[in-house]
Design a protein around this motif. Structure first.
Motif, mmCIF file in Angstrom:
data_model
loop_
_atom_site.group_PDB
_atom_site.id
_atom_site.type_symbol
_atom_site.label_atom_id
_atom_site.label_comp_id
_atom_site.label_asym_id
_atom_site.label_seq_id
_atom_site.Cartn_x
_atom_site.Cartn_y
_atom_site.Cartn_z
ATOM 1 N N GLU C 74 9.172 -37.137 -9.655
ATOM 2 C CA GLU C 74 8.596 -36.299 -10.252
ATOM 3 C C GLU C 74 9.413 -34.660 -10.075
ATOM 4 O O GLU C 74 9.443 -34.232 -8.822
ATOM 5 N N ASP C 75 10.145 -34.611 -11.125
ATOM 6 C CA ASP C 75 11.000 -33.484 -11.086
ATOM 7 C C ASP C 75 10.384 -32.064 -10.470
ATOM 8 O O ASP C 75 11.379 -31.398 -10.010
ATOM 9 N N GLU C 76 9.400 -31.808 -10.954
ATOM 10 C CA GLU C 76 8.817 -30.587 -10.684
ATOM 11 C C GLU C 76 8.472 -30.220 -9.326
ATOM 12 O O GLU C 76 8.126 -29.102 -8.754
ATOM 13 N N ARG C 77 8.435 -31.579 -8.280
ATOM 14 C CA ARG C 77 7.870 -31.544 -6.977
ATOM 15 C C ARG C 77 9.339 -31.428 -6.087
ATOM 16 O O ARG C 77 9.017 -31.510 -4.966
ATOM 17 N N TRP C 79 11.548 -29.693 -4.814
ATOM 18 C CA TRP C 79 11.921 -28.788 -3.759
ATOM 19 C C TRP C 79 10.993 -28.926 -2.581
ATOM 20 O O TRP C 79 11.035 -28.597 -1.485
ATOM 21 N N ASP C 80 9.567 -29.299 -3.198
ATOM 22 C CA ASP C 80 8.675 -29.292 -2.072
ATOM 23 C C ASP C 80 8.812 -30.690 -1.191
ATOM 24 O O ASP C 80 8.595 -30.605 -0.094
ATOM 25 N N ILE C 81 9.125 -31.723 -2.056
ATOM 26 C CA ILE C 81 9.646 -33.115 -1.299
ATOM 27 C C ILE C 81 10.892 -32.569 -0.342
ATOM 28 O O ILE C 81 10.743 -33.202 0.890
ATOM 29 N N ARG C 82 11.832 -31.855 -0.711
ATOM 30 C CA ARG C 82 13.030 -31.814 0.155
ATOM 31 C C ARG C 82 12.532 -30.879 1.548
ATOM 32 O O ARG C 82 13.091 -30.988 2.448
#
Lengths: 273, 286, 282
Positions: C74-77, C79-82
């Motif tokens: 999911e592209d939009e998440r 930065w949250d994932i990293r």
């Protein structure tokens, strides 16, 4: 050891000049450069010199260090002086021999041009001696950020500059290591003519490039892993704030420019150049 | 051929605010045919010391004698002497630069001014010694190889100069267990064939497996030399130098403390296995 | 529903663009919150690729990876994932960006757009946790390898991660540096409940994990508690891996008929076992 080199010509002491906002320093340096072009007489140059001296005292930077900045330019200076001297044909002839003609206007021009060059260098050294490269990058980024509208990569340029500064010591150390490793294989970096010496650099340069590329790709990945995605929406740890000394510095430079303009009006034309 | 360090002191940045003494009055002779391990914590001066062995660094005071000749004396061909001592730096794969493996290995011999046939012979022999198949690897780019293979190519580049002494600064750093065992196995072979080896290492277990003599450094000084058995039985001295002794040596000491009748100074797993199974058979003669 | 996994990989396969063979084949794993998992494997086994799949630096060719329930595809998440799955790399030099330690720790926070006041607070706390406060104003190139890695850890810690991925973070360090980095991460694991994926080829480090996963040729070859994995001495050697010295010695002695436990790991355990059999008092 290589680790202890200082970068650029930054002179790391703490002074009121060092603490000025880098944006202010960049702008004031530019203002001073403009002022240099407004000078009409030697009195103006004397004023500038006095100003540079005063700032160097305030900055706790030895004056001779600032003067030393001119040294690499001595040939260009001499050339500027001579070209203007010989190539200007207007005005009253002072001296003529065969094809060489020297006029009073030519002499005046060559003195002006050379002194302008000298003060350009003095002004910028004053800035680079008292502003660390990273502060300069910060200042440039912020000053240029309005240009983002026309897609000027202000943030990217500053980031590049900062990364370069981070890796210069690392790469210097690496150069030293590779050089020694190749010397251990009998490489000779010192003797032979220019061509041979250039060829001898290959065993040094290839590994150095390979390593720099490897570092670059690893760093790019590490930056991505830490959520780097360009300048948009980014906050900053280093915030620049204008303080009272910034105001005083601006007033001082404004005063200097006013004096120089005044000198151009008040003194009769041709007085001391 | 022996290398002798006589009262070598090395000071970095003498006369500046950054002055630091890296080596202090080191006297050490590297004997023919030995496998000397140089151990010490990071920053103790090991790397500075090995760079003196082939004249890359000049002692601030003292002498380095190679084959009895002062490496920094007058009328000495330093480049020639330097090539008698092959120095392999840490992460030597970072020095590879040629288009092919064979060309890279030939760089040293070429600098020695050897003829084409001799260079070819040496490249082949160095590759064989490093377990690199000539047919398979000679024409490949060194940059396509795995980390362990690149390192073997780099060491082959030094071996091709046929040095009498091989000096290696942490030759197994960063390798996985398989790559490490491969390099250590090769070093053992080279040593058995008569090459004198000096190895800087952080791994006391590797040292225990290979070295015939150990030199311990701490803060620029040589604080102990001796056989692995002698050095590893001095646990206090090792700990003061910021070093651990091999696990096998630790086990030997802790068992002896508990009253298990083992001889003093065992330091390899092999020895422990032999002695412990002998003790077991003694206790259970079935 | 049970507690959500810190990281969940389901039937993940990965093939590099220019390559024909799969680097990872049908790998499934789950990292529970607060768990310390070591991943072992020889060079080229695919363990490093796996790490990069766990924080969306790479995306699986097949299967999916969930970080705290978020799909890495999911592209939009992203930065949250990293931010949640912070990564430390092998080369200490090539992951520090700034010319001053404090500013390097700030890097991730700046990228996330954290306000200035909060940023300063978080940096100070992170530096204190990794015991690098004294070096806050130093240049990275003046630090030792272990110190640089601790700065890298602080940079991740400041982003408040739920998981730390360490990709051979100790491979280039000396024994003292290795110890200090491992201690730092173990402390974060114990005290803050941050789960850890510790990729390494040092068996002693893996022996301290809650669980060991062995990767070979892109597949999970073995997994379980360290004792369970290492006691398979022969199998580990087939996979080009070591076992801790004491486990290896125990296996040798068992061959000689000495009835030792097969799953011992440390010198202390070996001493106890041998004493029970051979000490004069017994």
């Amino acid at each position: 050891m290589l680790k202890n080199i200082t970068l650029g010509q930054y002179y790391p002491v703490d002074s009121v000049i060092h603490r000025l906002d880098p944006r202010v320093k960049i702008l004031l340096t530019m203002a001073m450069i403009v002022a240099v072009f407004l000078v009409r007489s030697l009195v103006g140059y004397a004023l500038l010199l006095a100003f540079v001296y005063l700032v160097s005292r305030l900055a706790k930077v030895p004056f001779r260090l600032i003067i030393k900045g001119i040294k690499p330019l001595r040939f260009i200076l001499i050339l500027t002086f001579l070209l203007n001297l010989f190539l200007s044909a207007q005005g009253n002839i002072l001296f003529q021999w065969r094809f060489i003609t020297i006029t009073d206007q030519g002499l005046r021009q060559s003195i002006h041009y050379s002194l302008r060059l000298v003060f350009l260098v003095l002004g910028t050294s004053l800035m680079t001696l008292t502003t660390s490269p990273i502060q300069l990058a910060d200042g440039m980024e912020l000053l240029l950020s309005p240009l983002k509208v026309i897609r000027f990569p202000a943030h990217e340029l500053a980031m590049m500059m900062s990364i370069a500064l981070r890796f210069i010591p690392t790469l210097l150390e690496e150069t030293d290591k590779i050089m020694k490793a190749q010397m251990a294989r009998g490489a000779d970096f010192e003797s032979g003519n220019l061509l041979r010496r250039a060829k001898a650099m290959i065993p040094l340069l290839v590994p150095l490039f390979v390593s720099a590329f490897r570092r670059a790709s690893e760093l790019a990945m590490a930056m991505e892993a830490r959520c780097y995605h360009g300048g948009e929406g980014r906050t900053r740890l280093r915030v620049l704030k204008l303080t009272r000394p910034d105001l005083w510095a601006s007033l001082a430079v404004a005063g200097l420019i006013a004096l120089i303009v005044l000198e151009g009006i008040v003194l009769p034309k041709g007085w001391l150049l | 051929m022996s290398i002798e360090l006589r009262n070598v002191t090395h000071v970095y940045a003498e006369g500046s605010a950054f002055r630091s003494v890296a080596l202090e009055d080191i006297s050490l002779t590297i004997e023919d045919g030995e496998f000397l391990a140089l151990v010490g914590h990071t920053g103790c001066g090991k790397s500075t010391l090995v760079q003196h062995l082939n004249g890359l660094l000049k002692p601030s005071s003292g002498q380095v004698l190679v084959d009895g000749q002062d490496l920094h004396g007058e009328h000495v061909n330093r480049r020639l002497l330097r090539m008698k001592v092959g120095l392999v730096f840490q992460y030597p794969e970072y020095q590879l630069f040629e288009e092919t493996v064979a060309k890279d290995i030939a760089f040293g011999p070429k600098n020695m001014g050897l003829g084409a046939d001799e260079i070819d012979r040496r490249v082949r022999s160095a590759m064989a010694q490093m377990h690199l198949d000539y047919q398979k690897y000679a024409e490949r780019s060194p940059f396509e190889l795995s980390g362990g293979q690149m390192r073997r190519v780099a060491i082959a580049g030094i071996l091709a100069m046929e040095p009498q002494t091989l000096v290696l600064d942490e030759p197994t750093a960063g390798l996985d267990p398989h790559g490490r065992d491969r390099i250590l196995g090769i070093l053992r072979e080279l040593h058995e064939k008569g090459t004198t080896i000096v190895m800087v290492s952080h791994s006391m277990d590797d040292v225990a497996r290979l070295a015939t003599r150990v030199a311990v450094m701490s803060h620029g000084k040589l604080i102990a030399t001796g056989t692995p058995r002698e050095v590893f039985s001095r646990q206090d001295m090792m700990e003061n130098a910021g070093l651990r002794i091999p696990e096998a040596a630790r086990l030997c000491q802790s068992l002896r403390q508990r009253g298990v009748p083992l001889p003093d100074g065992l330091f390899t797993l092999e020895e422990l296995r032999t002695h412990l199974s002998a003790l077991w058979r003694e206790a259970h003669p079935c | 529903m049970a507690e959500q996994a810190s990281i969940l990989a389901e039937h993940v396969s990965f093939t590099y663009e220019e390559s024909e063979t799969q680097t990872l084949k049908d790998v499934s794993l789950e990292i529970k919150p607060g768990e310390f998992v070591a991943i072992l494997g020889h060079n080229g086994s695919g363990k490093s690729t796996l790490a990069k799949l766990l924080n969306a630096l790479y995306l699986p060719t097949e299967g999916r990876v969930l970080v705290c329930g978020m799909d890495t595809a999911e592209d939009e998440r992203i930065w949250d994932i990293r931010r949640r799955a912070g990564m430390i790399f092998q080369n200490p030099d090539n992951q520090l960006v700034a010319t001053v330690v404090r500013e390097d720790v700030a890097f991730g926070l700046e990228n996330l757009g954290v306000p200035h006041g909060e940023m300063v607070e978080r940096i100070d706390r992170a530096l204190e946790t990794v015991r690098m406060t004294a070096y806050a104003d130093s240049a990275p190139h003046m630090l030792s390898g272990g110190q640089k890695q601790r700065v890298a850890i602080a940079g991740i810690l400041a982003m408040a991660p739920s998981c730390i991925l360490a990709d051979e973070a100790t491979a280039m360090l000396d024994p003292a540096g290795r110890e200090e980095v491992l201690q730092t991460v173990r402390k974060l694991n114990r005290e803050q409940g941050i789960s850890v994926v510790w990729i390494t080829h040092f068996m002693e480090e893996a022996a301290k994990a809650d669980r060991v996963i062995v990767i070979s040729d892109g597949e999970i070859a073995l997994q379980g508690a360290p004792r369970e994995v290492f006691k398979q001495v022969e199998r580990m050697r087939e996979l080009h891996l070591d076992v801790p010295h004491m486990t290896a010695l125990a296996a040798e002695l068992r061959k000689e008929g000495i009835p030792l436990r097969e799953d011992l790991l440390t010198v202390e355990e070996m001493t106890e076992e041998v004493c029970a059999l051979l000490c004069p008092s017994n």
